[in-house]
Design a protein around this motif. Structure first.
Motif, PDB file in Angstrom:
ATOM      1  N   ASP A  60       0.815  -1.216   0.000  1.00 25.10           N
ATOM      2  CA  ASP A  60       0.000   0.000   0.000  1.00 25.10           C
ATOM      3  C   ASP A  60       0.850   1.267   0.000  1.00 25.10           C
ATOM      4  N   SER A  61       2.005   1.227   0.639  1.00 24.46           N
ATOM      5  CA  SER A  61       2.813   2.436   0.777  1.00 24.46           C
ATOM      6  C   SER A  61       3.476   2.863  -0.534  1.00 24.46           C
ATOM      7  N   VAL A  62       3.544   1.971  -1.519  1.00 27.50           N
ATOM      8  CA  VAL A  62       4.217   2.310  -2.780  1.00 27.50           C
ATOM      9  C   VAL A  62       3.295   2.243  -3.981  1.00 27.50           C
ATOM     10  N   LYS A  63       2.076   1.803  -3.773  1.00 28.49           N
ATOM     11  CA  LYS A  63       1.146   1.631  -4.883  1.00 28.49           C
ATOM     12  C   LYS A  63       0.941   2.963  -5.609  1.00 28.49           C
ATOM     13  N   GLY A  64       1.050   2.920  -6.938  1.00 31.09           N
ATOM     14  CA  GLY A  64       0.878   4.127  -7.733  1.00 31.09           C
ATOM     15  C   GLY A  64       2.160   4.906  -7.957  1.00 31.09           C
ATOM     16  N   ARG A  65       3.215   4.561  -7.208  1.00 33.95           N
ATOM     17  CA  ARG A  65       4.491   5.280  -7.350  1.00 33.95           C
ATOM     18  C   ARG A  65       5.607   4.361  -7.867  1.00 33.95           C
ATOM     19  N   PHE A  66       5.565   3.115  -7.489  1.00 35.32           N
ATOM     20  CA  PHE A  66       6.604   2.154  -7.878  1.00 35.32           C
ATOM     21  C   PHE A  66       6.049   1.185  -8.919  1.00 35.32           C
ATOM     22  N   THR A  67       6.946   0.731  -9.799  1.00 36.04           N
ATOM     23  CA  THR A  67       6.587  -0.256 -10.806  1.00 36.04           C
ATOM     24  C   THR A  67       7.636  -1.354 -10.846  1.00 36.04           C
ATOM     25  N   ILE A  68       7.191  -2.575 -10.663  1.00 29.91           N
ATOM     26  CA  ILE A  68       8.088  -3.729 -10.757  1.00 29.91           C
ATOM     27  C   ILE A  68       7.979  -4.318 -12.153  1.00 29.91           C
ATOM     28  N   SER A  69       9.107  -4.798 -12.659  1.00 27.60           N
ATOM     29  CA  SER A  69       9.101  -5.442 -13.979  1.00 27.60           C
ATOM     30  C   SER A  69      10.243  -6.448 -14.028  1.00 27.60           C
ATOM     31  N   ARG A  70      10.212  -7.268 -15.059  1.00 30.70           N
ATOM     32  CA  ARG A  70      11.256  -8.279 -15.187  1.00 30.70           C
ATOM     33  C   ARG A  70      11.612  -8.455 -16.662  1.00 30.70           C
ATOM     34  N   ASP A  71      12.872  -8.793 -16.905  1.00 29.70           N
ATOM     35  CA  ASP A  71      13.338  -9.121 -18.251  1.00 29.70           C
ATOM     36  C   ASP A  71      13.903 -10.534 -18.171  1.00 29.70           C
ATOM     37  N   ASN A  72      13.111 -11.501 -18.581  1.00 27.55           N
ATOM     38  CA  ASN A  72      13.527 -12.886 -18.454  1.00 27.55           C
ATOM     39  C   ASN A  72      14.715 -13.225 -19.356  1.00 27.55           C
ATOM     40  N   ALA A  73      14.863 -12.511 -20.461  1.00 24.64           N
ATOM     41  CA  ALA A  73      16.006 -12.750 -21.349  1.00 24.64           C
ATOM     42  C   ALA A  73      17.318 -12.346 -20.684  1.00 24.64           C
ATOM     43  N   LYS A  74      17.236 -11.383 -19.783  1.00 20.30           N
ATOM     44  CA  LYS A  74      18.429 -10.897 -19.088  1.00 20.30           C
ATOM     45  C   LYS A  74      18.520 -11.386 -17.655  1.00 20.30           C
ATOM     46  N   ASN A  75      17.551 -12.209 -17.230  1.00 18.11           N
ATOM     47  CA  ASN A  75      17.514 -12.663 -15.830  1.00 18.11           C
ATOM     48  C   ASN A  75      17.630 -11.480 -14.864  1.00 18.11           C
ATOM     49  N   THR A  76      16.858 -10.449 -15.132  1.00 18.03           N
ATOM     50  CA  THR A  76      16.956  -9.217 -14.353  1.00 18.03           C
ATOM     51  C   THR A  76      15.584  -8.745 -13.900  1.00 18.03           C
ATOM     52  N   LEU A  77      15.536  -8.329 -12.653  1.00 14.71           N
ATOM     53  CA  LEU A  77      14.344  -7.754 -12.043  1.00 14.71           C
ATOM     54  C   LEU A  77      14.579  -6.258 -11.856  1.00 14.71           C
ATOM     55  N   TYR A  78      13.534  -5.469 -12.023  1.00 14.12           N
ATOM     56  CA  TYR A  78      13.643  -4.022 -11.891  1.00 14.12           C
ATOM     57  C   TYR A  78      12.618  -3.483 -10.909  1.00 14.12           C
ATOM     58  N   LEU A  79      12.932  -2.317 -10.358  1.00 10.62           N
ATOM     59  CA  LEU A  79      11.965  -1.568  -9.564  1.00 10.62           C
ATOM     60  C   LEU A  79      12.121  -0.101  -9.933  1.00 10.62           C
ATOM     61  N   SER A  83       8.374   9.597  -7.631  1.00  5.54           N
ATOM     62  CA  SER A  83       7.839  10.423  -6.537  1.00  5.54           C
ATOM     63  C   SER A  83       8.345   9.937  -5.187  1.00  5.54           C
ATOM     64  N   LEU A  84       9.640   9.768  -5.092  1.00  6.88           N
ATOM     65  CA  LEU A  84      10.213   9.222  -3.864  1.00  6.88           C
ATOM     66  C   LEU A  84       9.990  10.144  -2.677  1.00  6.88           C
ATOM     67  N   LYS A  85       9.752   9.527  -1.529  1.00  8.05           N
ATOM     68  CA  LYS A  85       9.510  10.239  -0.288  1.00  8.05           C
ATOM     69  C   LYS A  85      10.629   9.917   0.707  1.00  8.05           C
ATOM     70  N   ILE A  86      10.780  10.779   1.686  1.00  7.09           N
ATOM     71  CA  ILE A  86      11.789  10.547   2.716  1.00  7.09           C
ATOM     72  C   ILE A  86      11.568   9.195   3.379  1.00  7.09           C
ATOM     73  N   GLU A  87      10.315   8.820   3.558  1.00 10.75           N
ATOM     74  CA  GLU A  87      10.004   7.543   4.209  1.00 10.75           C
ATOM     75  C   GLU A  87      10.303   6.329   3.342  1.00 10.75           C
ATOM     76  N   ASP A  88      10.703   6.541   2.096  1.00 10.95           N
ATOM     77  CA  ASP A  88      11.149   5.420   1.258  1.00 10.95           C
ATOM     78  C   ASP A  88      12.611   5.068   1.527  1.00 10.95           C
ATOM     79  N   THR A  89      13.276   5.848   2.339  1.00 17.11           N
ATOM     80  CA  THR A  89      14.667   5.554   2.687  1.00 17.11           C
ATOM     81  C   THR A  89      14.760   4.196   3.363  1.00 17.11           C
ATOM     82  N   ALA A  90      15.573   3.326   2.783  1.00 13.23           N
ATOM     83  CA  ALA A  90      15.694   1.964   3.300  1.00 13.23           C
ATOM     84  C   ALA A  90      16.742   1.213   2.501  1.00 13.23           C
ATOM     85  N   HIS A  91      17.080   0.038   3.010  1.00 14.97           N
ATOM     86  CA  HIS A  91      17.911  -0.895   2.247  1.00 14.97           C
ATOM     87  C   HIS A  91      16.955  -1.791   1.476  1.00 14.97           C
ATOM     88  N   TYR A  92      17.109  -1.817   0.174  1.00 22.71           N
ATOM     89  CA  TYR A  92      16.190  -2.550  -0.691  1.00 22.71           C
ATOM     90  C   TYR A  92      16.808  -3.877  -1.113  1.00 22.71           C
TER      91      TYR A  92
END
Length: 120
Positions: A60-79, A83-92
């Protein structure tokens, strides 16, 4: 299983950032993938997940601001984080595991993480 995150840095509120996660040692294209985060002094918080079919889920805290995606050809995940907020500060962390629309059910493996700091 190896998961290596990239892309964390210091940004200002309102800015955007894209994290990536390189995966190896398992069948990425068949695996559910997640992003979780941990802020200083707090527990792990689920951010987002994507299943092998590409269906996405968000906390709920990231809905509408973050988008997850994946590229299976590259074996890579993205985020993509907008509209980053101070409260998004964290180790991801990138992780592989099982989940439903309400969040993770199990974490099979997790990377070392990348630090995102949102500050003026």
């Amino acid at each position: 299983v190896q998961l290596v995150e990239h892309g964390g840095e210091l940004v200002q509120p309102g800015e955007s950032l894209r994290l990536s996660c390189s995966a190896s040692g398992f069948t990425f294209r068949l695996s559910g993938m997640l992003w979780v985060r941990q802020a200083p002094g707090k527990g792990l918080e689920w951010v987002s997940a994507i299943d092998s079919a590409g269906t996405t889920f968000y906390g709920d805290s990231v809905k509408g601001r973050f988008t997850i995606s994946r590229d299976n050809a590259k074996n890579t995940l993205y985020l993509q984080m907008n509209s980053l907020k101070i409260e998004d500060t964290a180790h991801y962390y990138c992780a592989t595991g099982t989940f439903n629309a309400r969040g993770p059910l199990s974490i099979k493996a997790r990377g070392q993480g990348t630090q995102v700091t949102v500050s003026t």
